[in-house]
Write an enzyme that holds these catalytic residues in place. Structure first.
Site, short mmCIF file in Angstrom:
data_model
loop_
_atom_site.label_atom_id
_atom_site.label_comp_id
_atom_site.label_asym_id
_atom_site.label_seq_id
_atom_site.Cartn_x
_atom_site.Cartn_y
_atom_site.Cartn_z
N SER A 184 38.30 37.19 43.20
CA SER A 184 37.96 38.09 42.12
C SER A 184 37.52 39.45 42.64
O SER A 184 37.06 39.58 43.79
CB SER A 184 36.84 37.50 41.27
OG SER A 184 35.62 37.49 42.00
N GLU B 95 41.95 40.94 48.89
CA GLU B 95 42.89 40.99 47.77
C GLU B 95 42.10 40.65 46.52
O GLU B 95 41.51 39.58 46.42
CB GLU B 95 44.04 40.01 47.96
CG GLU B 95 45.06 40.06 46.84
CD GLU B 95 46.07 38.94 46.90
OE1 GLU B 95 46.43 38.41 45.83
OE2 GLU B 95 46.49 38.58 48.02
N CYS C 202 48.59 35.62 41.69
CA CYS C 202 48.04 36.97 41.79
C CYS C 202 49.06 38.03 41.39
O CYS C 202 48.70 39.17 41.10
CB CYS C 202 47.55 37.23 43.22
SG CYS C 202 48.74 36.81 44.50
N GLU D 189 42.02 42.14 34.31
CA GLU D 189 42.86 40.96 34.58
C GLU D 189 42.43 39.76 33.75
O GLU D 189 41.24 39.45 33.64
CB GLU D 189 42.80 40.60 36.05
CG GLU D 189 43.68 39.41 36.42
CD GLU D 189 43.60 39.04 37.89
OE1 GLU D 189 44.56 38.46 38.41
OE2 GLU D 189 42.57 39.35 38.53
#
Length: 527
Positions: A250, A273, A317, A410
């Site tokens: 996250s 990431e 992702c 997201e």
């Protein structure tokens, strides 16, 4: 062996070949996702002090191997690990399937990607270690210009802390691409296992520990620590022996590690990431072909997009989370068709209760924002953690998105937001509002050429991979792969976590001036 490694009532991991010490009162069980029940295996959070112990053992092992000539070769280690993983394939797929609910076909493919990445990185290390990347020959003796001979090489950074991700137990787990890149570069690893699949993590660690022992490597070259909260992760990043951090997860979790790494007496890089929206742009010419119709059914575009949104229950992702198009009759038909397909496309249960809770919370927040129209509700508070997950679909105008860019936050799961733009110019301009991502995808057709060129020049500034057609959820592991991008996709936009150049994160350039030929091989070798 209750938890898969060591003795005792619970596994907290391994530290340089010994059983990690567990924090009292932190026991937890692995889970059977399909049944929604706990399994017999018991685990526990490692004591925070074990992060220092693991990092110290890794640092000592690294210093010894870098300063004392020896025969240990990272390439041999990485290739032996790939062989060992293949030899335990059936066992690995079985336990990962229980803990994650992912089907055997997906897990077998992911394990193949994992061993393929190991082989690719071994080949990259073979090609580069011991050789100069660039050279500047010495100038003429007595010449007017200062021109010593220069040879550019690399050295490993040192021990790397790797954080396993929730959604890829093999490809981004404790022996995933980050660990593979670190090992191939000649760096030891201290891995923090994800609590979603502790049995899988223990088995992976057991396999690597055996490979290390068989190859004569120091036990400190790899450690695994379990922990459900942030304490062990924070302690690991703060540990003096750690030289770099690799994280997939996250945005909030990754930024906490970035902050902790920057606060150290000696700051270290964090290759994180993070979250991302992975916008897909459907241009007007392509929209005219994408809508399908009652007679023909859903178009290939709609079925492909629906599969990309719901594949892996939307927990990739690179899932396309935003569909951006010009508001016209063709686009409205496309969205209506997409809603119909998604409404019939229940996904498998999500990997963890936390992921389900975050998705429900995110959809509820979205529903309350001005201008957002939720067409498909997705999961709710009543959705059981072991139940199939319905898809969510919402629409919004570009004006409302500009007024509240948090609409692009997201939604990790089978959910997508449609953005209607007033014109093609509005669509192109909106790229400046949509956050950076791992990917950006363009679907164009005849008549879209001018817009395509303008859009490309903007999207290459906003994404690590730009697709022309297709859907972003497949990631090829190759030499030209970039799995990275501008923030909030990653904390280090000049890097990739997948492909041959993933190894670059854990190497540091060193220039040798007037290097004697007799010292050349030793200086340019990574080992």
């Amino acid at each position: 062996m209750t938890g898969g490694i060591g003795a005792g009532d619970a596994s907290a991991g391994i530290v340089a070949g010994r059983v990690a010490l567990a924090a009292p009162g932190t026991e937890f069980h692995s889970r059977d996702v399909a049944l929604g029940t706990e399994r017999p295996a018991v685990f526990a959070d490692a004591l925070a002090s074990e992060a220092d112990a693991a990092a110290s053992a890794a640092a000592d092992a690294f210093f010894a191997l870098q300063t004392e000539p020896g025969e240990l070769d990272p390439v041999v280690l990485v290739r032996a690990l790939a062989v060992a993983l293949e030899g335990r394939r059936a066992e690995l797929v079985a336990i990962a399937g229980i803990e994650t609910g992912l089907p055997p076909a997906r897990l077998n493919s992911e394990l193949g990607r994992m061993t393929g990445q190991l082989e690719l990185l071994a080949a990259e290390a073979t090609a580069r270690s011991g050789r100069a990347v660039e050279e500047d020959p010495a100038g003429e003796p007595g010449g007017a210009a200062f021109a010593p001979a220069l040879a550019l090489g690399h050295v490993p950074l040192g021990p790397v802390a790797v954080f396993g991700a929730s959604n890829f137990p093999f490809a981004f787990g404790v022996l995933g691409g980050d660990t593979a890149a670190a090992l191939a570069a000649g760096c030891p690893v201290v891995a923090k296992g994800h609590p979603a699949y502790p049995e899988t993590s223990d088995l992976l660690a057991e396999i690597l520990a055996r490979v290390l022992a068989d190859g004569g490597w120091p036990a400190g070259w790899f450690s695994l620590l379990h922990g459900r909260g942030s304490e062990i992760g924070q302690a690991l990043v703060a540990a003096d022996g750690i030289a770099a951090v690799a994280f997939t997860g996250s945005t909030r979790g990754g930024l906490a590690l970035v902050e902790a790494a920057a606060a150290r007496a000696v700051p270290i890089p964090v290759f994180a990431e993070l979250g991302g929206i992975n916008a897909l742009y459907l241009l007007p010419g392509a929209a005219g072909e994408a809508g399908g119709g009652a007679a023909s059914g859903a178009s290939p575009f709609v079925t492909g997009l629906a599969q990309s949104v719901t594949g892996g229950s939307g927990q990739f992702c690179t899932k396309p989370g935003l569909l951006v198009l010009v508001d016209d009759a063709a686009s409205r038909l496309t969205v209506a068709s997409l809603a119909s397909v998604l409404a019939a496309a229940d996904s498998a249960p999500l990997l963890t209760p936390g992921i389900l809770h975050a998705l429900v919370t995110g959809i509820d927040r979205l529903r309350r924002l001005p201008g957002v129209d939720v067409l498909l509700d997705g999961p709710t508070d009543e959705t059981d953690v072991a139940a199939a997950v319905p898809a969510a679909l919402a629409t919004v105008t570009s004006a409302d998105l500009r007024a509240d860019p948090s609409i692009t936050d997201e939604l990790f799961g089978p959910a997508v937001v449609v953005v209607y733009c007033d014109s093609i110019e509005d669509l192109i301009d909106l790229t400046g509002v949509i956050p950076g991502g791992l990917t950006a995808t363009i679907h164009a057709a005849a008549g879209d050429e001018d817009a395509l060129h303008a859009l490309l020049r903007r999207l290459r500034l906003r994404a690590g991979r730009v697709l022309f057609g297709g859907f972003p959820t497949g990631v090829r592991v190759g030499r030209a792969t970039t799995h990275g991008g501008p923030f909030p996709a990653t904390s280090a936009p000049g890097t990739t976590s997948v492909g041959a150049h993933a190894i670059d994160r854990f190497l540091r350039p060193v220039t040798y001036q007037d290097l004697p030929e007799s010292m050349r091989a030793a200086a340019l070798s990574w080992k």
